[in-house]
Design a protein around this motif. Structure first.
Motif, PDB file in Angstrom:
ATOM      1  N   UNK A   1      11.676  66.929  30.019  1.00  0.00           N
ATOM      2  CA  UNK A   1      11.097  65.601  29.799  1.00  0.00           C
ATOM      3  C   UNK A   1       9.904  65.559  28.847  1.00  0.00           C
ATOM      4  N   UNK A   2       9.561  66.669  28.195  1.00  0.00           N
ATOM      5  CA  UNK A   2       8.375  66.677  27.337  1.00  0.00           C
ATOM      6  C   UNK A   2       8.471  65.637  26.223  1.00  0.00           C
ATOM      7  N   UNK A   3       9.626  65.574  25.564  1.00  0.00           N
ATOM      8  CA  UNK A   3       9.809  64.605  24.469  1.00  0.00           C
ATOM      9  C   UNK A   3       9.717  63.180  25.001  1.00  0.00           C
ATOM     10  N   UNK A   4      10.292  62.950  26.173  1.00  0.00           N
ATOM     11  CA  UNK A   4      10.302  61.614  26.773  1.00  0.00           C
ATOM     12  C   UNK A   4       8.885  61.134  27.062  1.00  0.00           C
ATOM     13  N   UNK A   5       8.078  62.012  27.678  1.00  0.00           N
ATOM     14  CA  UNK A   5       6.708  61.639  28.030  1.00  0.00           C
ATOM     15  C   UNK A   5       5.845  61.449  26.781  1.00  0.00           C
ATOM     16  N   UNK A   6       6.002  62.348  25.805  1.00  0.00           N
ATOM     17  CA  UNK A   6       5.215  62.249  24.588  1.00  0.00           C
ATOM     18  C   UNK A   6       5.583  60.987  23.808  1.00  0.00           C
ATOM     19  N   UNK A   7       6.861  60.676  23.758  1.00  0.00           N
ATOM     20  CA  UNK A   7       7.297  59.462  23.051  1.00  0.00           C
ATOM     21  C   UNK A   7       6.762  58.201  23.713  1.00  0.00           C
ATOM     22  N   UNK A   8       6.710  58.189  25.044  1.00  0.00           N
ATOM     23  CA  UNK A   8       6.179  57.012  25.729  1.00  0.00           C
ATOM     24  C   UNK A   8       4.693  56.840  25.444  1.00  0.00           C
ATOM     25  N   UNK A   9       3.964  57.942  25.401  1.00  0.00           N
ATOM     26  CA  UNK A   9       2.545  57.885  25.025  1.00  0.00           C
ATOM     27  C   UNK A   9       2.396  57.275  23.634  1.00  0.00           C
ATOM     28  N   UNK A  10       3.143  57.806  22.697  1.00  0.00           N
ATOM     29  CA  UNK A  10       3.050  57.333  21.309  1.00  0.00           C
ATOM     30  C   UNK A  10       3.497  55.888  21.171  1.00  0.00           C
ATOM     31  N   UNK A  11       4.594  55.559  21.843  1.00  0.00           N
ATOM     32  CA  UNK A  11       5.126  54.194  21.733  1.00  0.00           C
ATOM     33  C   UNK A  11       4.145  53.178  22.296  1.00  0.00           C
ATOM     34  N   UNK A  12       3.496  53.512  23.401  1.00  0.00           N
ATOM     35  CA  UNK A  12       2.565  52.568  24.027  1.00  0.00           C
ATOM     36  C   UNK A  12       1.337  52.296  23.155  1.00  0.00           C
ATOM     37  N   UNK A  13       1.096  53.161  22.192  1.00  0.00           N
ATOM     38  CA  UNK A  13      -0.051  52.955  21.299  1.00  0.00           C
ATOM     39  C   UNK A  13       0.288  52.055  20.116  1.00  0.00           C
TER      40      UNK A  13
ATOM     41  N   UNK B   1       9.149  68.842  34.834  1.00  0.00           N
ATOM     42  CA  UNK B   1      10.094  69.127  33.764  1.00  0.00           C
ATOM     43  C   UNK B   1      11.314  69.920  34.245  1.00  0.00           C
ATOM     44  N   UNK B   2      11.100  70.892  35.144  1.00  0.00           N
ATOM     45  CA  UNK B   2      12.221  71.698  35.632  1.00  0.00           C
ATOM     46  C   UNK B   2      13.195  70.852  36.453  1.00  0.00           C
ATOM     47  N   UNK B   3      12.650  69.989  37.319  1.00  0.00           N
ATOM     48  CA  UNK B   3      13.513  69.104  38.108  1.00  0.00           C
ATOM     49  C   UNK B   3      14.236  68.114  37.190  1.00  0.00           C
ATOM     50  N   UNK B   4      13.520  67.648  36.185  1.00  0.00           N
ATOM     51  CA  UNK B   4      14.122  66.702  35.237  1.00  0.00           C
ATOM     52  C   UNK B   4      15.310  67.346  34.537  1.00  0.00           C
ATOM     53  N   UNK B   5      15.127  68.599  34.139  1.00  0.00           N
ATOM     54  CA  UNK B   5      16.209  69.314  33.466  1.00  0.00           C
ATOM     55  C   UNK B   5      17.403  69.512  34.400  1.00  0.00           C
ATOM     56  N   UNK B   6      17.121  69.835  35.655  1.00  0.00           N
ATOM     57  CA  UNK B   6      18.192  70.073  36.622  1.00  0.00           C
ATOM     58  C   UNK B   6      19.049  68.825  36.829  1.00  0.00           C
TER      59      UNK B   6
END
Length: 300
Positions: free
Chosen positions: A200-212, A189-194
């Motif tokens: 990236x928390x929202x991005x990862x969580x959304x991908x989990x939800x979307x894949x379901x 997440x820190x590297x992603x922000x940089x």
């Protein structure tokens, strides 16, 4: 009447989904990735781009400017962006076509009309329309109308998204989309922000939800040397994706084709000395991801 801001409509696209496609680029993005090849996509409003190599130094733009934003310095017109009101008068006056407005306000009907021009290509190739950006979900009402219009005409649709959007919006739009092209860049997440300007928390969580709830998702992974091509990031990416229902992972090698756009927009490109990844490195990354039983394809 719902309108949106489009900055490009690219025809005969072959890397934005199956078949021959028309890619519609919507303006505005919450990310500011260091490697972005379309920096003109980031701001949600219209902006001006200056083609210095076309300029003949006539000064017409300076004399017509309503806000006194353009000054001639050493024979070159320099625009003070904070003064510019984007009236477009300098564009109309320029005899060398050295100025261009990026972003055009269009209605849903106007965009659908442009899309329909390529119907024969979709039918013959199994293609369709891809909505990209920027972040197309940033104009969710406009995008929803475009998707409805395509569905009425039985046109295959794809949405290319960063995933950085509220789940409420993503979940509402997902039933209208035939294929998602979901960008996944860095697991830390820190590297992603940089490197992107957001975590990236929202991005990862959304991908989990979307894949379901949606089972036609292609994950796009840009391979940027020195930023996200290390073994740890690749393995963490593989482990994360292996737990989801993902149709395919597409590897896209970094390139700096868009570097000149930064100069024309008066911005700094931060990866000017970063080389594209080698074929050997791409093969190595592909091999690691395949060990997680993922369907991996180069470039898509």
């Amino acid at each position: 009447m719902t309108t949106g801001i489009i900055f490009n409509i690219q025809r005969y696209s072959i890397h934005d989904g199956p078949g021959i496609r028309t890619t519609v680029f919507l303006k505005g993005c919450p990310l500011s990735c260091w490697w972005c090849q379309n920096p003109e996509s980031q701001l949600s409003e219209q902006e001006m781009i200056f083609w210095g190599d076309r300029c003949i130094g006539c000064g017409a733009c300076s004399t017509i400017c309503l806000s006194d934003a353009i000054q001639i310095k050493n024979g070159i017109p320099v625009t003070e962006k904070e003064k510019c009101i984007l009236c477009g008068k300098c564009i109309e006056k320029c005899p060398a076509l050295a100025r261009e407005m990026i972003g055009e306000k269009l209605t849903i009907e106007e965009v659908i009309k442009e899309i329909e021009k390529d119907l024969v290509f979709y039918e013959e190739s199994g293609g369709g329309v891809t909505f990209s950006g920027g972040e197309p979900l940033g104009q969710s009402e406009f995008l929803g109308g475009l998707l409805n219009g395509c569905r009425e005409k039985k046109i295959h649709t794809a949405v290319d998204t960063s995933g950085y959007i509220s789940w409420e919006i993503l979940n509402k739009i997902s039933p209208k989309v035939d294929l998602f092209l979901y960008d996944l860049k860095i697991m830390d997440s820190k590297k992603h922000h940089k490197y992107t300007g957001v975590s990236n928390e929202i991005i990862l969580e959304n991908l989990k939800n979307l894949s379901s709830v949606h089972h036609n998702i292609l994950v796009r992974f840009p391979v940027i040397p020195g930023l996200n091509d290390d073994d740890q990031n690749i393995k963490e990416t593989g482990e994360f994706l292996s737990s989801l229902k993902i149709a395919q992972v597409n590897l896209f090698p970094y390139h700096y084709i868009g570097i000149d756009k930064y100069r024309r927009l008066g911005r700094t490109y931060k990866l000017a000395t970063t080389p594209p990844p080698s074929e050997e490195k791409l093969s190595e990354i592909s091999g690691i991801l395949k060990k997680f039983n993922l369907n991996v394809k180069l470039r898509g």
